[in-house]
Design a protein around this motif. Structure first.
Motif, PDB file in Angstrom:
ATOM      1  N   GLU A 162      37.632  21.649  28.225  1.00  0.00           N
ATOM      2  CA  GLU A 162      37.639  21.413  29.670  1.00  0.00           C
ATOM      3  C   GLU A 162      37.315  19.940  29.954  1.00  0.00           C
ATOM      4  OE1 GLU A 162      34.735  24.141  31.169  1.00  0.00           O
ATOM      5  OE2 GLU A 162      36.036  25.892  30.952  1.00  0.00           O
ATOM      6  N   HIS A 163      37.225  19.158  28.884  1.00  0.00           N
ATOM      7  CA  HIS A 163      36.806  17.760  28.996  1.00  0.00           C
ATOM      8  C   HIS A 163      38.050  16.871  29.084  1.00  0.00           C
ATOM      9  CE1 HIS A 163      34.890  13.935  28.084  1.00  0.00           C
ATOM     10  NE2 HIS A 163      33.694  14.514  28.107  1.00  0.00           N
ATOM     11  N   ALA A 164      38.065  15.978  30.061  1.00  0.00           N
ATOM     12  CA  ALA A 164      39.254  15.178  30.331  1.00  0.00           C
ATOM     13  C   ALA A 164      39.658  14.306  29.140  1.00  0.00           C
ATOM     14  CB  ALA A 164      39.005  14.281  31.552  1.00  0.00           C
ATOM     15  N   ASP A 165      38.663  13.856  28.353  1.00  0.00           N
ATOM     16  CA  ASP A 165      38.960  12.905  27.272  1.00  0.00           C
ATOM     17  C   ASP A 165      39.235  13.572  25.930  1.00  0.00           C
ATOM     18  OD1 ASP A 165      38.377  11.002  29.170  1.00  0.00           O
ATOM     19  OD2 ASP A 165      36.296  10.734  28.503  1.00  0.00           O
ATOM     20  N   VAL A 166      39.104  14.898  25.891  1.00  0.00           N
ATOM     21  CA  VAL A 166      39.121  15.587  24.594  1.00  0.00           C
ATOM     22  C   VAL A 166      40.185  16.682  24.600  1.00  0.00           C
ATOM     23  CG1 VAL A 166      37.721  16.811  22.887  1.00  0.00           C
ATOM     24  CG2 VAL A 166      36.631  15.145  24.403  1.00  0.00           C
ATOM     25  N   ALA A 167      41.297  16.396  23.953  1.00  0.00           N
ATOM     26  CA  ALA A 167      42.396  17.368  23.942  1.00  0.00           C
ATOM     27  C   ALA A 167      42.265  18.331  22.767  1.00  0.00           C
ATOM     28  CB  ALA A 167      43.727  16.624  23.849  1.00  0.00           C
ATOM     29  N   PRO A 168      42.649  19.585  22.950  1.00  0.00           N
ATOM     30  CA  PRO A 168      42.702  20.498  21.810  1.00  0.00           C
ATOM     31  C   PRO A 168      43.561  19.908  20.695  1.00  0.00           C
ATOM     32  CG  PRO A 168      43.049  21.677  23.872  1.00  0.00           C
ATOM     33  CD  PRO A 168      43.074  20.219  24.213  1.00  0.00           C
ATOM     34  N   GLY A 169      43.147  20.150  19.461  1.00  0.00           N
ATOM     35  CA  GLY A 169      43.876  19.606  18.316  1.00  0.00           C
ATOM     36  C   GLY A 169      43.336  18.277  17.818  1.00  0.00           C
ATOM     37  N   ARG A 170      42.467  17.675  18.600  1.00  0.00           N
ATOM     38  CA  ARG A 170      41.897  16.408  18.128  1.00  0.00           C
ATOM     39  C   ARG A 170      40.768  16.674  17.116  1.00  0.00           C
ATOM     40  NH1 ARG A 170      42.050  10.998  21.176  1.00  0.00           N
ATOM     41  NH2 ARG A 170      42.322  10.569  18.943  1.00  0.00           N
ATOM     42  N   TYR A 171      40.537  15.697  16.253  1.00  0.00           N
ATOM     43  CA  TYR A 171      39.496  15.822  15.236  1.00  0.00           C
ATOM     44  C   TYR A 171      38.301  14.951  15.613  1.00  0.00           C
ATOM     45  CZ  TYR A 171      43.372  17.829  12.713  1.00  0.00           C
ATOM     46  OH  TYR A 171      44.433  18.619  12.356  1.00  0.00           O
ATOM     47  N   PRO A 173      19.980  25.778  13.771  1.00  0.00           N
ATOM     48  CA  PRO A 173      20.861  25.359  12.681  1.00  0.00           C
ATOM     49  C   PRO A 173      20.516  23.956  12.174  1.00  0.00           C
ATOM     50  CG  PRO A 173      22.149  26.235  14.507  1.00  0.00           C
ATOM     51  CD  PRO A 173      20.736  26.072  15.005  1.00  0.00           C
ATOM     52  N   LEU A 174      20.743  23.736  10.894  1.00  0.00           N
ATOM     53  CA  LEU A 174      20.716  22.381  10.346  1.00  0.00           C
ATOM     54  C   LEU A 174      21.776  21.553  11.053  1.00  0.00           C
ATOM     55  CD1 LEU A 174      20.648  23.117   6.485  1.00  0.00           C
ATOM     56  CD2 LEU A 174      18.710  22.968   8.072  1.00  0.00           C
ATOM     57  N   THR A 175      21.651  20.252  10.919  1.00  0.00           N
ATOM     58  CA  THR A 175      22.701  19.344  11.374  1.00  0.00           C
ATOM     59  C   THR A 175      22.997  18.353  10.260  1.00  0.00           C
ATOM     60  OG1 THR A 175      21.116  17.767  12.311  1.00  0.00           O
ATOM     61  CG2 THR A 175      21.949  19.476  13.784  1.00  0.00           C
ATOM     62  N   GLY A 176      24.165  17.740  10.348  1.00  0.00           N
ATOM     63  CA  GLY A 176      24.525  16.740   9.351  1.00  0.00           C
ATOM     64  C   GLY A 176      25.892  16.163   9.660  1.00  0.00           C
ATOM     65  N   TYR A 177      26.310  15.246   8.822  1.00  0.00           N
ATOM     66  CA  TYR A 177      27.633  14.663   9.004  1.00  0.00           C
ATOM     67  C   TYR A 177      28.703  15.738   8.817  1.00  0.00           C
ATOM     68  CZ  TYR A 177      25.614  10.008   9.076  1.00  0.00           C
ATOM     69  OH  TYR A 177      24.901   8.892   9.441  1.00  0.00           O
ATOM     70  N   GLY A 178      29.736  15.669   9.625  1.00  0.00           N
ATOM     71  CA  GLY A 178      30.787  16.669   9.513  1.00  0.00           C
ATOM     72  C   GLY A 178      32.017  16.302  10.326  1.00  0.00           C
ATOM     73  N   VAL A 179      33.070  17.083  10.079  1.00  0.00           N
ATOM     74  CA  VAL A 179      34.338  16.915  10.794  1.00  0.00           C
ATOM     75  C   VAL A 179      34.746  18.270  11.355  1.00  0.00           C
ATOM     76  CG1 VAL A 179      36.781  16.284  10.594  1.00  0.00           C
ATOM     77  CG2 VAL A 179      35.057  15.047   9.244  1.00  0.00           C
ATOM     78  N   GLY A 180      35.231  18.268  12.585  1.00  0.00           N
ATOM     79  CA  GLY A 180      35.714  19.501  13.196  1.00  0.00           C
ATOM     80  C   GLY A 180      36.988  19.254  13.971  1.00  0.00           C
ATOM     81  N   GLU A 204      41.629  10.264  13.063  1.00  0.00           N
ATOM     82  CA  GLU A 204      43.053  10.600  12.952  1.00  0.00           C
ATOM     83  C   GLU A 204      43.277  11.225  11.584  1.00  0.00           C
ATOM     84  OE1 GLU A 204      44.949  10.298  15.559  1.00  0.00           O
ATOM     85  OE2 GLU A 204      43.300   9.319  16.639  1.00  0.00           O
ATOM     86  N   LYS A 205      44.116  12.236  11.561  1.00  0.00           N
ATOM     87  CA  LYS A 205      44.403  12.896  10.287  1.00  0.00           C
ATOM     88  C   LYS A 205      45.112  11.906   9.365  1.00  0.00           C
ATOM     89  CE  LYS A 205      46.366  17.258   8.597  1.00  0.00           C
ATOM     90  NZ  LYS A 205      45.119  17.985   8.254  1.00  0.00           N
ATOM     91  N   ASP A 206      44.670  11.866   8.122  1.00  0.00           N
ATOM     92  CA  ASP A 206      45.225  10.944   7.137  1.00  0.00           C
ATOM     93  C   ASP A 206      46.137  11.729   6.202  1.00  0.00           C
ATOM     94  OD1 ASP A 206      44.223   7.966   5.876  1.00  0.00           O
ATOM     95  OD2 ASP A 206      45.284   9.351   4.540  1.00  0.00           O
ATOM     96  N   ALA A 207      47.338  11.246   6.006  1.00  0.00           N
ATOM     97  CA  ALA A 207      48.311  11.987   5.193  1.00  0.00           C
ATOM     98  C   ALA A 207      47.875  12.061   3.733  1.00  0.00           C
ATOM     99  CB  ALA A 207      49.682  11.323   5.296  1.00  0.00           C
ATOM    100  N   GLN A 208      47.049  11.121   3.291  1.00  0.00           N
ATOM    101  CA  GLN A 208      46.727  11.068   1.857  1.00  0.00           C
ATOM    102  C   GLN A 208      45.288  11.444   1.521  1.00  0.00           C
ATOM    103  OE1 GLN A 208      48.712   7.117   2.304  1.00  0.00           O
ATOM    104  NE2 GLN A 208      48.798   7.270   0.070  1.00  0.00           N
ATOM    105  N   LEU A 209      44.404  11.392   2.508  1.00  0.00           N
ATOM    106  CA  LEU A 209      42.990  11.649   2.222  1.00  0.00           C
ATOM    107  C   LEU A 209      42.530  12.923   2.926  1.00  0.00           C
ATOM    108  CD1 LEU A 209      41.575   8.020   2.726  1.00  0.00           C
ATOM    109  CD2 LEU A 209      42.184   9.124   0.554  1.00  0.00           C
ATOM    110  N   PRO A 210      41.934  13.859   2.173  1.00  0.00           N
ATOM    111  CA  PRO A 210      41.439  15.088   2.810  1.00  0.00           C
ATOM    112  C   PRO A 210      40.212  14.801   3.677  1.00  0.00           C
ATOM    113  CG  PRO A 210      40.781  15.017   0.512  1.00  0.00           C
ATOM    114  CD  PRO A 210      41.665  13.821   0.730  1.00  0.00           C
TER     115      PRO A 210
END
Lengths: 343, 343
Positions: free
Chosen positions: A91-100, A78-85, A124-130
């Motif tokens: 299963e990672h101690a520092d990474v909770a489900p629901g985090r971006y 696959p290609l790679t690039g900047y992105g948000v998920g 962090e999710k921004d209320a005004q910016l997609p």
């Protein structure tokens, strides 16, 4: 839960000149994934939300073996690039489900299992910016414009700046920063519709380089104290010939040569004739100095509407190939982003 | 006293490529002057002692109408250049007979009446350094090397510098300053005899670019943190490809293109790939900052033998044409100077 398709965009062959959607990149739907049971091996499962389509990606669509600041894409991968998920399971101690998470090498696939946060940061999710904004004006292109300008422009009120690819995500922010600093701004783009956007951004002189002679504009409206170069080639030569003494050239990109080869620049003697400084901008090397100021400034200005931006949003991974080609051809109107999925 | 010949070197025609002694410049002996009675009109009469032959002079041997940092020579009029003269007679209150004057636009003629000190400075006779040094290592080339290095090199011990035209008056000082700052120095020149001089100056790696591949040397001995460019062209391309991240390029000259046209530089994308800075050096614009430090440092080091220099001295104005050609062809071994007359 039954397995579902995990669509991907694969690097299929090295382009001869411009990328060919379906040939140099292929939208592949052969892979399946079971979101509930896919093994995480101590990592976490990410659902891709948005992917950024940027000019530099063409440079990675090369054969292995030639070195550059960024490694080539792997044929068949696959290609790679900047992105948000968004994290679905972990299963990672520092990474909770629901985090971006945000990263520069997000895989062009709908779902991906990642081992850790290396190369990623939390958003962090921004209320005004997609989310699209976080790969554009508040992402790598916005950082490039802001940090490059802060580091190298040394702008003084009353000077004249020239900005190429002025309607793109970098150039459009540069125009606004230059106007904020009290400069006269000359800006160019490749369609009359884009030129209207340059004028709306505040450019004092805006022109379509396909129908207007760049040299004539610079000879009339220059000399140029600051040139923000996104294109290279004959436009760079014209800027060198029309530079003011002590002008600063901010070398950000040279898209004129990415697909059909770089034209030789024959008038670099202007560097000593005019005591010019050319500075290369690579955002990764400026972040240590400017990241805090960027975050304190740019997202707020975007929320307040004091920095304008434009996006060209496509939907679904199948759109990636076309989006890449449009960016290389300068057909995109605004920052090219692919929304892979809604949350 | 009867009139005597006042020989001059005239700009006779624009060179097609390399200058042609006797054709593009002519040694003219038609003018007579009576030293005892020539009218001074409130100015003073100067006897020319030494004249400097420098690479930039080729740029002034052009047709009128093309602008550059320095105006063209006037067809039919004497050449001008850096030089030293002694005042024979004076009607000027500030200029006593016997004083020595130095200027960038000394006329290529044996005697000249000047209206005032505009463009000139007084020099004091130095017991240890001949006048030739004051147009070389203690003149414009020395200033160029010293001031350019101080302003733009940002040298850090252990870094690697690459110096082209290393046996010339600028390059030879740059090599020694780089060694003084604790750098590894790669230097090139155009003959084995010059290469021996580079080694004597302290260069760690010295090579003849006519018989050794520059790219291969830089690939093996680089990457290059500081490139002092006197030549431009394909050597500049090689330096760009072999530059270290954050390298500084000091653009001082591009003699490879002065006579046969400038080759296009196709890999300026290395500026952003490697976060390079290119800075153009024109000594006239650096003197305000560095002149005092130069005078406090360089002449003393020359007297003490701690800075080495070489000169190629010709005698008499009739030698100017050949000296210009030798400089353009890189045949001179050391700073080219013409001793026009003894005191």
């Amino acid at each position: 839960m039954p397995p579902i398709t995990n669509a991907r965009v694969l690097f299929a062959s090295v382009p001869k000149d411009f990328p060919v959607p379906g040939e140099t990149t292929v939208h592949d739907t052969a892979q399946q994934i079971d979101l509930a049971s896919v093994a995480l091996h101590g990592g976490f499962l990410v659902k891709t939300l948005v992917l950024s389509i940027d000019p530099y990606m063409r440079g990675k669509m090369r054969a292995p073996g030639t070195t550059s600041y960024s490694p080539p894409y792997t044929l068949g991968a696959p290609l790679t690039g900047y992105g948000v998920g968004v994290v679905l399971r972990s299963e990672h101690a520092d990474v909770a489900p629901g985090r971006y998470v945000y990263g520069a090498e997000m895989s062009h696939q709908e779902y991906v299992v990642l081992p850790g946060m290396r190369g990623l940061t939390f958003l962090e999710k921004d209320a005004q910016l997609p989310w699209t904004v976080f790969v554009g004006a508040a992402g790598m292109p916005g950082r490039t414009a802001y940090m490059g300008w802060m580091e190298f422009a040394h702008a003084k009120k009353g000077e004249t700046a020239f900005v190429t690819a002025g309607a793109g995500p970098v150039g459009s922010l540069v125009i606004q920063m230059a106007k904020h600093d009290g400069l006269k701004v000359i800006a160019s783009a490749g369609s009359d519709e884009k030129v209207a956007f340059l004028t709306a951004l505040g450019a004092d002189v805006a022109f379509n380089y396909k129908t207007t002679d760049t040299r004539a504009v610079l000879a009339r409206e220059g000399p140029v104290d600051i040139y923000w170069d996104n294109v290279g080639g004959e436009v760079l030569e014209a800027a060198l010939d029309n530079a003011a003494v002590y002008a600063r050239f901010l070398e950000c990109g040279m898209i004129s040569g990415y697909n059909t080869g770089h034209q030789g620049i024959k008038n670099l003697y202007q560097t000593y004739a005019k005591s010019l400084t050319l500075s290369g901008i690579l955002v990764l090397r400026l972040q240590a100095t400017h990241e805090a100021a960027f975050w304190a400034t740019v997202p707020r200005l975007l929320r307040e509407g004091k920095l304008q931006y434009r996006e060209e949003v496509s939907t679904g991974l199948a759109a990636v190939g076309d989006a890449i080609l449009r960016v290389q051809r300068g057909m995109n109107t605004g920052k090219a982003v692919v929304v892979v999925a809604e949350e």
